[in-house]
Every structure is written in C-alpha cells, then in structure tokens.
Design a protein around this motif. Structure first.
Motif, short mmCIF file in Angstrom:
data_model
loop_
_atom_site.label_atom_id
_atom_site.label_comp_id
_atom_site.label_asym_id
_atom_site.label_seq_id
_atom_site.Cartn_x
_atom_site.Cartn_y
_atom_site.Cartn_z
N THR A 98 0.84 -1.19 0.00
CA THR A 98 0.00 0.00 0.00
C THR A 98 0.87 1.24 0.00
O THR A 98 1.88 1.30 0.71
CB THR A 98 -0.91 0.03 1.25
OG1 THR A 98 -0.10 -0.03 2.42
CG2 THR A 98 -1.86 -1.17 1.24
N TYR A 104 -7.72 4.72 3.71
CA TYR A 104 -8.05 3.48 4.40
C TYR A 104 -9.16 2.72 3.69
O TYR A 104 -9.24 1.50 3.77
CB TYR A 104 -8.48 3.80 5.84
CG TYR A 104 -7.38 4.39 6.67
CD1 TYR A 104 -6.21 3.67 6.93
CD2 TYR A 104 -7.49 5.66 7.22
CE1 TYR A 104 -5.19 4.21 7.70
CE2 TYR A 104 -6.49 6.21 8.00
CZ TYR A 104 -5.34 5.48 8.24
OH TYR A 104 -4.33 6.02 9.00
N ILE A 109 -7.32 -2.13 -0.45
CA ILE A 109 -7.09 -2.33 0.98
C ILE A 109 -8.27 -3.04 1.63
O ILE A 109 -8.10 -4.00 2.40
CB ILE A 109 -6.82 -0.98 1.67
CG1 ILE A 109 -5.49 -0.39 1.18
CG2 ILE A 109 -6.80 -1.14 3.19
CD1 ILE A 109 -5.20 1.00 1.72
N THR A 452 -4.25 -0.69 7.42
CA THR A 452 -2.97 -0.74 6.71
C THR A 452 -1.87 -1.30 7.59
O THR A 452 -0.98 -2.02 7.11
CB THR A 452 -2.59 0.66 6.21
OG1 THR A 452 -2.69 1.60 7.29
CG2 THR A 452 -3.51 1.11 5.09
#
Length: 546
Positions: A98, A104, A109, A452
């Motif tokens: 990432t 987010y 993700i 993450t």
C-alpha cells in the motif's frame, strides 16, 4: 418462487453511530429507503436467497472455502467495473503493498482486509447463536455502504460463506447489522401487505459518542479524541455494564469500539433480543439521567432518596470525578465555565461568596474551586444554607460531569441498524474491535490497529521466513499441534495485533452459544446445538479462512 427484487439503495446520514431507522407511513407500513449516490449510481440486482434450516451440518463443511465458481450465480449479476472479482485460491498469500498516501477505504485495501482478516465465521456464530444455520442469521438484515457511497438495505444470507462471498464481490467500505425479520428481508416485496413484514428480534444496543460530552470536556471537541477524554467512555461503560448485569440480569454484553470517538454495546441475551420497542424504551429511559442540550439549564433532576442504581453509579464515579474531571479536565478553571458550576448550587449567598473569591483568582484550578464550596459553607458564608440541599446539589454536579450520555434513540427501536464489529472506520482506518469490560483501564483507542498496519504485519510475518506455518508445539510462534502431530496453518489474523481482539470475540461467542443450548430460535424451531471446535478440543486444521 418469488421474483428477484432489487436491494434498497440509500445514503447513510451518520458517520459513527447507528443508521437511520426505516420510515413508516400512516398505515404503519415500513417505507423503502431510496437515495441517490450521484450520476454513477449502481443498479444492482440480487435474487432472493431462501433460508434452509439444517439440523445436521458439520461446522467444517459450512466454512469450507473450496467453493465452485458456479455458486456465484446465487448473487445475481453485478457490473464488473464496480465490483471486484473473487481472486483465485492462493492469491491471498501475495504481499499487499500500500502506498503511504493510500486511503483506508481504498478498494484494494478493503478487499484484502475482508479476504484475510475479517472474522466471518465468528460473526455468523454470534448472530446465529448456533453452529448450524437458523433463521436467527438467515432472516437478519445487513446493509452495505459501497465505495461510491450507495447504501444497500435488506440484504440477507443463509450462511457465513454466502455473506463472505457477497462482501468480497461488493467490497463495501463498511456494513451495518439490523434486526431479524419474520421472513427473509429479500422476500419482503412478495408479501401482500408491507405490514406483514416486521422485525421480531435484535440485540438491545447502546451508543456512546464523545461529541455528546463537548460541553464538559476541555481537551478535545467534535470528532477529535485523546486519552484524557476517552475516560468519559470508560466511565460510561462501567456504569451501563453494571446496571445491565446487576439490575436486569443480562450476561452476554459485547462492548465494541466504534473506530473513532465512541463505543457500542450489544446485549445478546435471548431475553434482550426478543424485547419489543416499549421494553427497549423503558430500559433506555432507566439509564437516561443527563437530559437536555448544550444550552439547557440543570441537566440532572433525580428524586431523593437516590435510586440504588444512582447510588451505585456515584460509588463507581466518585474517584473518576476527582482525578479525571477535577484534575485532568479542569472544567472550571476558565471563569466562563465556573459560572456553570455556580448555577448548579442552591444558595445565592454562598454563590456570591464563591464568585468573589474566584474573581480575585481567575485561574484558580477546579480542584480548589470544588474544595472552596465546603470551606465557605462551613465558614458561615450563608446563614440560610441548607446543608442537605447543598449535598444533593453536589451529587447532581458529579452525575452531570461523569454519568453516561447515551444516544437513547439508538436503543428504543428494533429496526435501528448499527455498525458491525470488526469493520474499518473510513475516517481513521481503525478496526471496530471489542472492548473487554474487565480490562477497561488498559484499552487505548489510539493504539487500536489500522487496516494498513494489520496488512503490513501480515507481510512482515511472511518476510521473516515463517511462510504462514509454525512447528508443532512451538509456543513462541503460536503453533497448535493436531491429533496427527502436524502443525496447523496459522491464520492471517493470528499474525497481527488483531489476534487478542478476535480471540476475545471468539470466547464471547462460545459462551453465548453455550447458554443458547436447548433454546428456541426466533423462527420458533428448537436449536440443535453442535459442539464447537474449542469444546471438542480436536486441534485439527481449521478449514475456514478469514
């Protein structure tokens, strides 16, 4: 067979708590949620999926990930440009890279999170109250917030596998949990009358939001939080949890961090789930003590002698008031704020003496100002002072500054939806993890892992050469030896800081299912309870992937 119906599409109006209730028209019929998500609004068709209640289903078979691609037809047709395809088997082992600037809620993700970390199996068992599928889960409403902010209501799934597949297809930024209905929510439009479609069960829920404390917290406001003001949530959980257990006899209470500035309570006891709206409203009213908006006058007006619940609450809160309110928040140091304290005291002559003393020392700390009340009262600042009235006024002050401030509307109705545990808050990236009420003082919302960070921890685990496996009996690596002596595969969540939260949730679910043994589901059928893997203690390979 009922005709396919389109899922409801609307736009969520709240960020951190529950979502708007379904509206009702004058005839009492439940209205459909319809809203737009811009010109690119998706038109998604999903066929209804009938619920089949099975008596004999092995847990491993229910969660076998080796599904045929043909099963995808059960989900209807989706635009390929909007919904990612399920990756081939083995793709989950590829590293997730990432960018530092990635949001987010980026689709890549979120897809990796749902595929590798979300505990679908335990979520199913939690809502189903049994390892074998029942209508407790199959008639449950789910609502998805998609990446383009479209909002899909009245989704329902017979099994955890189908829920997982749908979430991997839609890849929502978050999803909410609603009530169990008397029929499959997907079939509601096939009924002759909308009034025949009604909720029959749902956990009793409570919502604590720090924005409701803005007028008394001095460290932060709005969506901002810190460790200082988080103590308001800690105090609230202590008081509400004690009342629910001691006064109402509930045992299975799941507290969940909202992901940013609050916490939710899910009371999961069967007796709580089956309560109607008047009973929910009564319990919410029982717990509502601080009333009125920011501009209102006295917010605590309780009868004397104090109810045992309030006496217990004062015992719980008195130490917090001294340390977390007077010393940390220091709410009355500012002269404009100290006027609020004077308005809560009953004697005018005493108030005049206090104001004169405080005007001579404008930045006098709150601990000193609180002590000044008793000091001047004992010194005879007012000849007409009623000592009992002063004591009661001080108790009301303590309650106003420490007692839980609940969003009671969330608790009053069966049809209210609430954000699911373990989803990702799109603003902070933090996972909505459970909170252990026995270790409240240890919980730090700012240390809750982000999505993450968790994905990075999985990659870091693989980088050190473990390859997702550990030697049998290796306590340091978290290995677990099966009966055959072969090391089991370590699941991805076990490689991250999410592990203690999933383990706590797992234990909570096991306890809930144990107490449901021999019970009856909301569909009226007796639950045939199977042993959980933990109770069988077989140590075998876990076939369900998170």
């Amino acid at each position: 067979m009922p005709h396919p119906v389109s899922p409801e599409v609307s736009t969520p109006e709240q960020e951190d708590g529950g979502l708007p209730d379904a509206s009702e028209n004058e005839e009492g019929q439940q209205g459909d949620e319809v809203a737009s998500a811009g010109e690119d609004q998706m038109d998604i068709e999903s066929p209804p999926m009938p619920v089949v209640v099975k008596e004999e289903v092995r847990l491993d078979d229910m969660f076998d990930d080796d599904d045929d691609d043909d099963d995808d037809d059960e989900y209807g047709e989706f635009p390929e440009s909007s919904v990612p395809e399920i990756k081939p088997e083995g793709a989950q082992d590829a590293p997730i890279v990432t960018a530092p600037s990635a949001r987010y809620s980026d689709p890549e993700i979120m897809y990796a999170f749902y595929q590798r970390l979300f505990p679908f199996r335990y979520l199913f068992q939690w809502l189903n109250h049994s390892p074998s599928p029942t209508n407790d889960f199959g008639h449950r409403e789910f609502a998805f917030t998609l990446q383009n902010d479209a909002y899909l209501r009245y989704q329902a799934f017979p099994t955890a596998d189908l829920l997982r597949k749908e979430i991997l297809r839609l890849n929502p930024s978050r999803f909410e949990i609603g009530p169990v209905y008397n029929t499959n929510p997907r079939d509601r439009k096939t009924l002759r009358k909308a009034s025949h479609f009604r909720p029959v069960a749902k956990e009793l829920v409570f919502d604590i939001d720090l924005t409701d404390y803005d007028e008394i917290r001095t460290c932060c406001d709005k969506a901002n939080i810190c460790r200082k003001c988080w103590t308001f949530v800690t105090m609230a959980i202590k008081v509400v949890d004690a009342a629910l257990r001691d006064d109402f006899g509930f045992q299975h209470i799941l507290w969940v961090y909202s992901g940013r500035r609050g916490a939710h309570a899910w009371v999961c006891d069967k007796r709580a789930r089956e309560m109607d709206d008047p009973k929910r409203k009564a319990i919410a009213g029982y717990l509502e003590v601080v009333k009125g908006g920011a501009q209102s006058g006295k917010k605590v007006n309780v009868k004397r002698p104090l109810h045992p619940h309030l006496s217990r609450s004062l015992d719980i809160l008195k130490d917090h008031f001294q340390s977390d309110i007077l010393e940390v928040q220091d709410p009355w140091r500012d002269p404009t704020r100290s006027d609020r304290l004077l308005h809560l005291l009953p004697d005018r002559a005493l108030n005049d003496s206090l104001r004169k003393k405080w005007d001579s020392s404008p930045l006098r700390p709150s601990t000193s100002k609180w002590a000044d009340i008793d000091a001047l009262a004992k010194a005879g600042a007012s000849r007409s002072l009623d000592a009992k009235a002063l004591l009661e006024a001080k108790q009301d002050v303590v309650l106003e500054y420490t007692y839980p401030r609940l969003d009671v509307e969330v608790s009053k109705k069966l049809i209210h939806l609430l954000k699911s545990p373990f989803v990702v808050h799109p603003g902070t990236g933090r996972v909505c993890v459970p909170i252990d009420p026995r270790r409240l003082e240890e919980f730090d919302p700012l240390s809750v892992p982000t999505v993450t960070e968790l994905l990075g921890e999985i990659d870091q685990w693989g980088a050190v050469g473990t390859n997702g496996e550990v030697a049998a009996g290796d306590a340091g690596g978290g290995g677990e030896e099966s009966k055959a002596g072969v090391a089991r595969r370590v699941q991805d969540y076990e490689k991250t800081r999410l592990k203690p939260f999933v383990d706590y949730f797992k234990g909570f679910v096991v306890g809930l299912m144990r107490d449901e043994k021999g019970g009856v589901g909301v569909d009226g059928r007796k639950i045939k309870r199977e042993k959980t893997e933990e109770e069988e203690d077989n140590g075998g390979e876990d076939r369900m992937e998170f």
